[in-house]
Design a protein around this motif. Structure first.
Motif, PDB file in Angstrom:
ATOM      1  N   ILE A 165       0.837  -1.206   0.000  1.00 61.86           N
ATOM      2  CA  ILE A 165       0.000   0.000   0.000  1.00 61.86           C
ATOM      3  C   ILE A 165       0.869   1.252   0.000  1.00 61.86           C
ATOM      4  CG2 ILE A 165      -1.782   1.280   1.263  1.00 61.86           C
ATOM      5  CD1 ILE A 165      -2.761  -1.388   2.389  1.00 61.86           C
ATOM      6  N   LEU A 166       1.945   1.224   0.769  1.00 65.84           N
ATOM      7  CA  LEU A 166       2.864   2.360   0.820  1.00 65.84           C
ATOM      8  C   LEU A 166       3.479   2.621  -0.557  1.00 65.84           C
ATOM      9  CD1 LEU A 166       4.359   4.453   2.614  1.00 65.84           C
ATOM     10  CD2 LEU A 166       6.109   2.703   3.016  1.00 65.84           C
ATOM     11  N   LYS A 167       3.762   1.570  -1.288  1.00 65.51           N
ATOM     12  CA  LYS A 167       4.376   1.693  -2.616  1.00 65.51           C
ATOM     13  C   LYS A 167       3.446   2.401  -3.598  1.00 65.51           C
ATOM     14  CE  LYS A 167       6.105  -1.165  -6.460  1.00 65.51           C
ATOM     15  NZ  LYS A 167       6.409  -2.559  -6.900  1.00 65.51           N
ATOM     16  N   TYR A 168       2.154   2.101  -3.535  1.00 71.54           N
ATOM     17  CA  TYR A 168       1.219   2.623  -4.522  1.00 71.54           C
ATOM     18  C   TYR A 168       0.355   3.779  -4.000  1.00 71.54           C
ATOM     19  CZ  TYR A 168       2.326  -1.664  -7.100  1.00 71.54           C
ATOM     20  OH  TYR A 168       2.980  -2.664  -7.774  1.00 71.54           O
ATOM     21  N   PHE A 169       0.535   4.148  -2.754  1.00 66.78           N
ATOM     22  CA  PHE A 169      -0.344   5.149  -2.136  1.00 66.78           C
ATOM     23  C   PHE A 169      -0.344   6.465  -2.914  1.00 66.78           C
ATOM     24  CE2 PHE A 169      -0.781   8.780   0.831  1.00 66.78           C
ATOM     25  CZ  PHE A 169      -2.118   8.610   1.151  1.00 66.78           C
ATOM     26  N   HIS A 170      -1.559   6.944  -3.243  1.00 68.04           N
ATOM     27  CA  HIS A 170      -1.728   8.226  -3.919  1.00 68.04           C
ATOM     28  C   HIS A 170      -3.026   8.895  -3.471  1.00 68.04           C
ATOM     29  CE1 HIS A 170       1.678   7.573  -6.574  1.00 68.04           C
ATOM     30  NE2 HIS A 170       1.459   8.772  -7.102  1.00 68.04           N
ATOM     31  N   VAL A 171      -2.985  10.210  -3.464  1.00 66.77           N
ATOM     32  CA  VAL A 171      -4.188  11.005  -3.224  1.00 66.77           C
ATOM     33  C   VAL A 171      -4.776  11.458  -4.561  1.00 66.77           C
ATOM     34  CG1 VAL A 171      -5.130  13.065  -2.096  1.00 66.77           C
ATOM     35  CG2 VAL A 171      -3.300  11.760  -0.995  1.00 66.77           C
ATOM     36  N   VAL A 172      -3.915  11.825  -5.503  1.00 66.29           N
ATOM     37  CA  VAL A 172      -4.294  12.084  -6.888  1.00 66.29           C
ATOM     38  C   VAL A 172      -3.325  11.303  -7.759  1.00 66.29           C
ATOM     39  CG1 VAL A 172      -4.509  13.803  -8.722  1.00 66.29           C
ATOM     40  CG2 VAL A 172      -5.246  14.365  -6.394  1.00 66.29           C
ATOM     41  N   ALA A 173      -3.832  10.337  -8.490  1.00 66.64           N
ATOM     42  CA  ALA A 173      -2.956   9.435  -9.246  1.00 66.64           C
ATOM     43  C   ALA A 173      -2.366  10.090 -10.483  1.00 66.64           C
ATOM     44  CB  ALA A 173      -3.724   8.161  -9.633  1.00 66.64           C
ATOM     45  N   PHE A 174      -3.182  10.897 -11.189  1.00 65.67           N
ATOM     46  CA  PHE A 174      -2.732  11.435 -12.474  1.00 65.67           C
ATOM     47  C   PHE A 174      -3.069  12.914 -12.577  1.00 65.67           C
ATOM     48  CE2 PHE A 174      -4.176   6.996 -13.110  1.00 65.67           C
ATOM     49  CZ  PHE A 174      -2.921   6.421 -13.270  1.00 65.67           C
ATOM     50  N   ARG A 175      -2.216  13.618 -13.275  1.00 63.81           N
ATOM     51  CA  ARG A 175      -2.404  15.052 -13.464  1.00 63.81           C
ATOM     52  C   ARG A 175      -3.620  15.309 -14.349  1.00 63.81           C
ATOM     53  NH1 ARG A 175       1.783  18.844 -13.326  1.00 63.81           N
ATOM     54  NH2 ARG A 175       3.277  17.149 -13.613  1.00 63.81           N
ATOM     55  N   SER A 176      -4.454  16.251 -13.939  1.00 62.65           N
ATOM     56  CA  SER A 176      -5.624  16.611 -14.737  1.00 62.65           C
ATOM     57  C   SER A 176      -5.193  17.355 -15.995  1.00 62.65           C
ATOM     58  CB  SER A 176      -6.563  17.494 -13.911  1.00 62.65           C
ATOM     59  OG  SER A 176      -7.587  18.012 -14.715  1.00 62.65           O
ATOM     60  N   SER A 177      -5.919  17.142 -17.088  1.00 59.60           N
ATOM     61  CA  SER A 177      -5.571  17.798 -18.348  1.00 59.60           C
ATOM     62  C   SER A 177      -5.734  19.305 -18.279  1.00 59.60           C
ATOM     63  CB  SER A 177      -6.453  17.255 -19.486  1.00 59.60           C
ATOM     64  OG  SER A 177      -7.833  17.460 -19.182  1.00 59.60           O
ATOM     65  N   HIS A 178      -6.566  19.785 -17.341  1.00 57.93           N
ATOM     66  CA  HIS A 178      -6.755  21.233 -17.191  1.00 57.93           C
ATOM     67  C   HIS A 178      -6.267  21.719 -15.830  1.00 57.93           C
ATOM     68  CE1 HIS A 178     -10.199  20.173 -14.634  1.00 57.93           C
ATOM     69  NE2 HIS A 178     -10.562  19.327 -15.597  1.00 57.93           N
ATOM     70  N   GLY A 179      -5.398  20.902 -15.204  1.00 62.77           N
ATOM     71  CA  GLY A 179      -4.925  21.269 -13.875  1.00 62.77           C
ATOM     72  C   GLY A 179      -3.648  22.074 -13.866  1.00 62.77           C
ATOM     73  N   GLY A 180      -3.095  22.384 -15.054  1.00 60.59           N
ATOM     74  CA  GLY A 180      -1.868  23.169 -15.095  1.00 60.59           C
ATOM     75  C   GLY A 180      -0.670  22.367 -14.636  1.00 60.59           C
ATOM     76  N   SER A 181       0.374  23.060 -14.262  1.00 61.34           N
ATOM     77  CA  SER A 181       1.625  22.410 -13.862  1.00 61.34           C
ATOM     78  C   SER A 181       1.913  22.635 -12.388  1.00 61.34           C
ATOM     79  CB  SER A 181       2.784  22.958 -14.714  1.00 61.34           C
ATOM     80  OG  SER A 181       2.875  24.369 -14.559  1.00 61.34           O
ATOM     81  N   GLN A 182       0.878  22.846 -11.605  1.00 57.05           N
ATOM     82  CA  GLN A 182       1.044  23.126 -10.196  1.00 57.05           C
ATOM     83  C   GLN A 182       1.777  21.995  -9.503  1.00 57.05           C
ATOM     84  OE1 GLN A 182       0.637  23.113  -6.595  1.00 57.05           O
ATOM     85  NE2 GLN A 182      -1.575  23.388  -6.573  1.00 57.05           N
ATOM     86  N   GLY A 183       2.820  22.329  -8.753  1.00 60.47           N
ATOM     87  CA  GLY A 183       3.718  21.324  -8.196  1.00 60.47           C
ATOM     88  C   GLY A 183       3.088  20.394  -7.185  1.00 60.47           C
ATOM     89  N   LEU A 184       2.005  20.819  -6.533  1.00 57.50           N
ATOM     90  CA  LEU A 184       1.361  19.994  -5.510  1.00 57.50           C
ATOM     91  C   LEU A 184       0.055  19.383  -6.016  1.00 57.50           C
ATOM     92  CD1 LEU A 184       1.947  22.211  -2.343  1.00 57.50           C
ATOM     93  CD2 LEU A 184       3.054  20.037  -2.871  1.00 57.50           C
TER      94      LEU A 184
END
Length: 518
Positions: A204-223
């Protein structure tokens, strides 16, 4: 007789009564601890004197104005210009409008409420379920790219809660490696280790994510990997608690535990990467509740264009505006450190019904528009408690001496009213009321920081977004404990902060016996 007694109150007793509500700071986490009276940011010791500009000799022929300007900090104005702009030694009484809000928890929790109930005010099941969904999505995509993982099965809501519980336990047991739970060493914990195998936890620690993939309209925000979680947390902080009139903008203590650092080898210290972000908070100075958070990445892209700013006072000014977005019109009083304090910011806040009191530093503060004569040190001997104040409109600049010069800028306290600094050894030191208020409220926050930083999650991941995630989870747990202490549930079982954390871990793990270790 009672009237005579009230008239007979000493200046010391009056000062104590003004800040009686802050006395809970001595036991904010159900235990006593050392304060940080020697911290130069919060205390009024000579070490906190941050000004090195010597006063020019007024008898030097031909030097006059040019030398005065050369000695003042950038942006400060000469005496003549200060008078033209309205800075005067003539002081007028000032009163801040009444606080336009109630303060305290917005929801009455029942006496039977558990640690989990308070925690889920900030991290409810739907937020944890999103972590489940995103973690499973990431694991699927990862295995499609790098090959299947035979030991992996999709994580469930119960397992994700247990995962959060295991990592949270490092803040209770002060153990940096969460894997020590399954070891046979000092930090092993067989009572909770049986709820999940170490192999499953590591998956679980290896794959743990809160947001898995960057949104196409989410910009390049670092967080972007945790921005939805941060937004949810900010909203829940604001909706669960209304702060008192007095609040503090600052960077909380999030550095390494000094006890742990003292036991590290040089090799271990070299391996530890420097933190790549800074965390700023707006904190209620009466309870310690953190009302708002702002994360700024030191490198790479960031929100609101703050990553492009190289001027620190300008950066900190914009951070302050972000933290105070929803305070307009409430007549709140904000205390600030030197990096935020500036005349332009305070004037802008005043137009919004936000009043300020800040410590000034000729090296760290934006001194634009401030009179030079108040920012340079005099060579003449000064007595402790001696002060000089100049005023323009509602704004006062204070130069107060206590084993060094301390300067304050405020529109929240009347310059004509006096206070007192209470010192253990030297007794009472007279000062303007603004100085007394600053010392009282910032000392409370410093004591709070000393106590709550001990319970931050010790798990130290390498990725910045994970560091921010676990740090904000720690803040959520501390806020949950504050709400617990202000509820009827606290009068049923008076848990200390350590016991509250231990109980929360067991409830996240869904253990039958949720009683904390006595």
């Amino acid at each position: 007789m009672a009237d005579c007694g009230r008239r007979g109150l000493s200046l010391l007793e009056e000062a104590r009564s003004r800040y009686e509500s802050l006395q809970i700071s001595d036991d904010v986490f159900g235990e006593s601890g050392d304060d940080s009276s020697e911290n130069p940011f919060y205390s009024t010791t000579g070490d906190s004197n941050s000004d090195n500009y010597p006063e020019t000799n007024p008898d030097d022929a031909g030097a006059g104005e040019a030398r005065s300007q050369s000695c003042g900090p950038p942006g400060s104005v000469s005496n003549g210009q200060a008078q033209e702009e309205g800075w005067s030694d003539s002081l007028q009484d000032l009163s801040v409008p009444h606080f336009q809000d109630t303060h305290g928890p917005t929801q009455k929790m029942p006496a039977t409420a558990t640690a989990m109930d308070f925690f889920q005010l900030f991290v409810p099941d739907n937020v944890i379920q999103n972590m489940v969904t995103q973690t499973n999505m990431y694991a699927k995509k990862y295995q499609e790219r790098f090959g299947s993982d035979e030991g992996w099965t999709n994580v469930t809501l119960a397992e994700m809660k247990a995962f959060l519980g295991y990592v949270t336990s490092t803040g209770v047991n002060r153990c940096e490696s969460v894997l020590s739970i399954w070891s046979s060493g000092f930090f092993s914990n067989r009572s909770i280790a049986l709820k999940m195998s170490q192999a499953r936890f590591e998956k679980i620690l290896k794959y743990f994510h809160v947001v898995a993939f960057r949104s196409s309209h989410g910009g390049s925000q670092g967080l972007y990997k945790i921005q939805p979680f941060l937004d949810s947390l900010k909203q829940s902080f604001a909706s669960s608690f209304r702060p008192s009139q007095t609040q503090v903008l600052h960077e909380p203590l999030i550095d390494e535990d000094p006890v742990f650092i003292s036991t590290c080898t040089e090799r271990e210290l070299r391996k530890r990467k420097k933190r790549k972000f800074s965390l700023w908070v707006r904190q209620c100075s009466s309870t310690g509740f953190i009302c708002q958070i702002y994360v700024h990445l030191k490198e790479g892209p960031g929100p609101d264009g703050l990553d492009t700013l190289k001027n620190k006072p300008q950066l900190h000014s914009l951070v302050a505006k972000q933290l105070c977005q929803n305070l307009a019109g409430r007549n709140a009083i904000i205390f600030t450190g030197p990096s935020i304090t500036s005349l332009n910011l305070f004037q802008e806040f005043e137009k919004q019904g936000i009043y300020c009191c800040g410590l000034l530093s000729t090296r760290k503060s934006d001194c634009t528009g401030l009179p030079q004569s108040m920012l340079i040190n005099t060579e003449a001997p000064q007595q402790r408690g001696q002060s000089h104040i100049r005023m323009r409109g509602n704004m006062s600049i204070i130069n107060w001496y206590n084993k060094g010069n301390f300067r304050f800028l405020t529109n929240a306290y009347s310059p004509t009213k006096e206070g007192v600094i209470i010192k253990r050894k030297s007794g009472e030191i007279p000062c303007p009321l603004a100085v007394e208020a600053f010392a009282a409220h910032l000392s409370y926050i410093c004591k709070y920081d000393d106590k709550y930083s001990k319970y931050f999650i010790f798990h130290k991941p390498n990725k910045t977004w994970q560091q921010v995630f676990w740090l904000t989870i720690s803040i959520a747990i501390n806020n949950a404990y504050i709400l617990y202490k202000m509820s009827d549930a606290y009068h049923v079982k008076r848990y200390s902060r350590a016991q509250f954390g231990e109980r929360l871990v067991k409830e996240l793990l869904d253990m039958d016996d949720c009683s904390p270790t006595q």
